[in-house]
Design a protein around this motif. Sequence first.
Motif, PDB file in Angstrom:
ATOM      1  N   VAL A  68      42.527  49.389  56.873  1.00 20.69           N
ATOM      2  CA  VAL A  68      41.556  50.108  56.060  1.00 20.69           C
ATOM      3  C   VAL A  68      41.951  49.953  54.596  1.00 20.69           C
ATOM      4  O   VAL A  68      43.096  50.251  54.227  1.00 20.69           O
ATOM      5  N   VAL A  69      41.025  49.488  53.777  1.00 20.24           N
ATOM      6  CA  VAL A  69      41.293  49.237  52.364  1.00 20.24           C
ATOM      7  C   VAL A  69      40.683  50.367  51.534  1.00 20.24           C
ATOM      8  O   VAL A  69      39.460  50.495  51.442  1.00 20.24           O
ATOM      9  N   ALA A  70      41.534  51.187  50.927  1.00 17.14           N
ATOM     10  CA  ALA A  70      41.092  52.317  50.096  1.00 17.14           C
ATOM     11  C   ALA A  70      41.754  52.217  48.728  1.00 17.14           C
ATOM     12  O   ALA A  70      42.520  53.091  48.313  1.00 17.14           O
ATOM     13  N   THR A  71      41.456  51.141  48.036  1.00 17.42           N
ATOM     14  CA  THR A  71      42.058  50.817  46.744  1.00 17.42           C
ATOM     15  C   THR A  71      40.947  50.568  45.726  1.00 17.42           C
ATOM     16  O   THR A  71      39.765  50.546  46.095  1.00 17.42           O
ATOM     17  N   PRO A  72      41.271  50.368  44.436  1.00 19.04           N
ATOM     18  CA  PRO A  72      40.229  50.059  43.454  1.00 19.04           C
ATOM     19  C   PRO A  72      39.405  48.846  43.863  1.00 19.04           C
ATOM     20  O   PRO A  72      39.904  47.916  44.506  1.00 19.04           O
ATOM     21  N   VAL A  73      38.123  48.867  43.489  1.00 18.85           N
ATOM     22  CA  VAL A  73      37.196  47.834  43.946  1.00 18.85           C
ATOM     23  C   VAL A  73      37.639  46.427  43.549  1.00 18.85           C
ATOM     24  O   VAL A  73      37.367  45.455  44.261  1.00 18.85           O
ATOM     25  N   HIS A  76      39.501  44.822  46.426  1.00 18.38           N
ATOM     26  CA  HIS A  76      38.917  44.814  47.768  1.00 18.38           C
ATOM     27  C   HIS A  76      38.850  43.417  48.389  1.00 18.38           C
ATOM     28  O   HIS A  76      39.179  43.231  49.568  1.00 18.38           O
ATOM     29  N   PHE A  77      38.397  42.457  47.597  1.00 16.89           N
ATOM     30  CA  PHE A  77      38.216  41.117  48.156  1.00 16.89           C
ATOM     31  C   PHE A  77      39.545  40.515  48.605  1.00 16.89           C
ATOM     32  O   PHE A  77      39.671  40.024  49.729  1.00 16.89           O
ATOM     33  N   GLU A  78      40.524  40.544  47.734  1.00 17.05           N
ATOM     34  CA  GLU A  78      41.815  39.932  48.061  1.00 17.05           C
ATOM     35  C   GLU A  78      42.454  40.597  49.280  1.00 17.05           C
ATOM     36  O   GLU A  78      42.900  39.913  50.209  1.00 17.05           O
ATOM     37  N   LEU A  79      42.471  41.920  49.306  1.00 16.21           N
ATOM     38  CA  LEU A  79      43.093  42.628  50.423  1.00 16.21           C
ATOM     39  C   LEU A  79      42.306  42.432  51.706  1.00 16.21           C
ATOM     40  O   LEU A  79      42.884  42.229  52.782  1.00 16.21           O
ATOM     41  N   GLY A  80      40.980  42.493  51.602  1.00 15.92           N
ATOM     42  CA  GLY A  80      40.156  42.303  52.786  1.00 15.92           C
ATOM     43  C   GLY A  80      40.297  40.911  53.371  1.00 15.92           C
ATOM     44  O   GLY A  80      40.392  40.741  54.596  1.00 15.92           O
ATOM     45  N   MET A  81      40.328  39.907  52.512  1.00 18.26           N
ATOM     46  CA  MET A  81      40.468  38.528  52.981  1.00 18.26           C
ATOM     47  C   MET A  81      41.827  38.298  53.627  1.00 18.26           C
ATOM     48  O   MET A  81      41.926  37.654  54.692  1.00 18.26           O
ATOM     49  N   LYS A  94      33.735  51.726  49.775  1.00 20.41           N
ATOM     50  CA  LYS A  94      32.598  51.258  48.964  1.00 20.41           C
ATOM     51  C   LYS A  94      32.991  51.187  47.490  1.00 20.41           C
ATOM     52  O   LYS A  94      33.885  51.936  47.050  1.00 20.41           O
ATOM     53  N   PRO A  95      32.315  50.333  46.687  1.00 21.36           N
ATOM     54  CA  PRO A  95      31.502  49.209  47.135  1.00 21.36           C
ATOM     55  C   PRO A  95      32.392  48.110  47.711  1.00 21.36           C
ATOM     56  O   PRO A  95      33.581  48.032  47.405  1.00 21.36           O
ATOM     57  N   MET A  96      31.808  47.251  48.508  1.00 22.06           N
ATOM     58  CA  MET A  96      32.570  46.288  49.291  1.00 22.06           C
ATOM     59  C   MET A  96      33.414  45.351  48.416  1.00 22.06           C
ATOM     60  O   MET A  96      34.599  45.142  48.679  1.00 22.06           O
ATOM     61  N   THR A  97      32.817  44.805  47.377  1.00 14.88           N
ATOM     62  CA  THR A  97      33.509  43.890  46.459  1.00 14.88           C
ATOM     63  C   THR A  97      32.908  44.030  45.065  1.00 14.88           C
ATOM     64  O   THR A  97      31.949  44.777  44.859  1.00 14.88           O
ATOM     65  N   CYS A  98      33.458  43.253  44.126  1.00 18.97           N
ATOM     66  CA  CYS A  98      32.964  43.269  42.745  1.00 18.97           C
ATOM     67  C   CYS A  98      31.695  42.457  42.558  1.00 18.97           C
ATOM     68  O   CYS A  98      30.962  42.671  41.591  1.00 18.97           O
ATOM     69  N   ASP A  99      31.443  41.479  43.432  1.00 20.68           N
ATOM     70  CA  ASP A  99      30.243  40.665  43.304  1.00 20.68           C
ATOM     71  C   ASP A  99      29.817  40.129  44.669  1.00 20.68           C
ATOM     72  O   ASP A  99      30.561  40.188  45.648  1.00 20.68           O
ATOM     73  N   LEU A 104      30.001  37.849  50.355  1.00 25.05           N
ATOM     74  CA  LEU A 104      29.541  36.834  51.313  1.00 25.05           C
ATOM     75  C   LEU A 104      30.709  36.105  51.956  1.00 25.05           C
ATOM     76  O   LEU A 104      30.698  35.805  53.159  1.00 25.05           O
ATOM     77  N   ARG A 105      31.746  35.831  51.179  1.00 22.08           N
ATOM     78  CA  ARG A 105      32.925  35.155  51.734  1.00 22.08           C
ATOM     79  C   ARG A 105      33.619  36.026  52.782  1.00 22.08           C
ATOM     80  O   ARG A 105      34.088  35.518  53.802  1.00 22.08           O
ATOM     81  N   LEU A 106      33.675  37.336  52.543  1.00 24.01           N
ATOM     82  CA  LEU A 106      34.275  38.230  53.538  1.00 24.01           C
ATOM     83  C   LEU A 106      33.443  38.263  54.813  1.00 24.01           C
ATOM     84  O   LEU A 106      33.985  38.245  55.925  1.00 24.01           O
TER      85      LEU A 106
END
Length: 361
Positions: A68-73, A76-81, A94-99, A104-106
């Motif tokens: 579970v990723v609960a960090t600054p937006v 999000h992408f780097e940790l989620g990937m 939320k929000p899922m990513t910055c752009d 889409l990559r996630l």
Amino acid sequence: MIGIGIIGYGYWGPNLVRNFFETPDCRVVAVSDLSRDRLAKVGPRYPTVETTTDYRDMLRDPRIDAVVVATPVSTHFELGMEALRAGKHVLIEKPMTCDATEALRLVDEADVRNRVLAVDHTFVYTPAVRKIHDLASKGDLGDIYYYDSVRVNLGLFQHDVNVIWDLAVHDLAIMDYLLPVQPVAVSATGIGHVPGEPENMAYVTLHFEANLMAHLHVNWLSPVKLRRTLIGGSRKMISYDDLEPSEKIRVYDKGITVNGHADAAGAVAAHANGNGDGNGNGNRYAMLVGYRSGDVWAPQIALTEALSIETRHFVDCISNNLTPTADGHSGLRVVRMLEAATESMRASGRLVEFSSNRCAV
């Protein structure tokens, strides 16, 4: 038992740990945060939960099935990937990513690896919003005409995102869940009152191909906190106040009936002339629009915490290979709307249209 690892123990992290800790069929294995002071608060309350300042420890841990990723937006992408590539299921705040490109990559990575990717659109799991969804999906509201929301308060001012990304994201997620169609364009205006900081108030209008419009008012500089939404349908209308302790939803059997056989030109003339122009146009106007005012009722709403519903749902999706209500595709759609609204706001409200893969002016 589904093993859970949570990255981030700041503002929202403690709520996530508490709810996952109380969720059946899962176990919170570890919590990661860069602050040792924050991590020191975990042990006294959850003695069985391990802590670490390096989130990679959780990615290497075979006991952990989901992260579970609960960090600054911005992270999000780097940790989620990294979590997906480590074979973990992922829930991202939320929000899922910055752009939209990152989102889409996630989504693609989760699809390729057959991992559950969910977004913490908490309001989608509130009993009130789920009740509205039930009413709308059963046709009780008829055709939905508009979604009109006010979400304002004094603070908290964010440094990394503007007020649209912080507050409007909730309504965009709710709309994505409730409405049967997607917007085709967005326009937004906003302004910032703190030098060097993001916009702190904004008005967002979403346009649809159907006879439907949505308008959002978000503000960090309001003297009062308001969370009110009006949803108008051809059969019934709804008032939703998230701050109301008992009757969050009120359903109104109110609306209009339109006689399509009336003379529209005559109706306009009658309206301009008050009671009519002597040629029967007043009667034509009365025939064109009629008003219906029926009962008002407040459906019973469960008191279950939304985050508890969400965590149980996430674990169930992992255990039974189900698609989350707020999945990665939902997160992607919301990020596209946020991105387009910000683009429009920076262009003084110019209309931004949605295409299949991007937003284009």
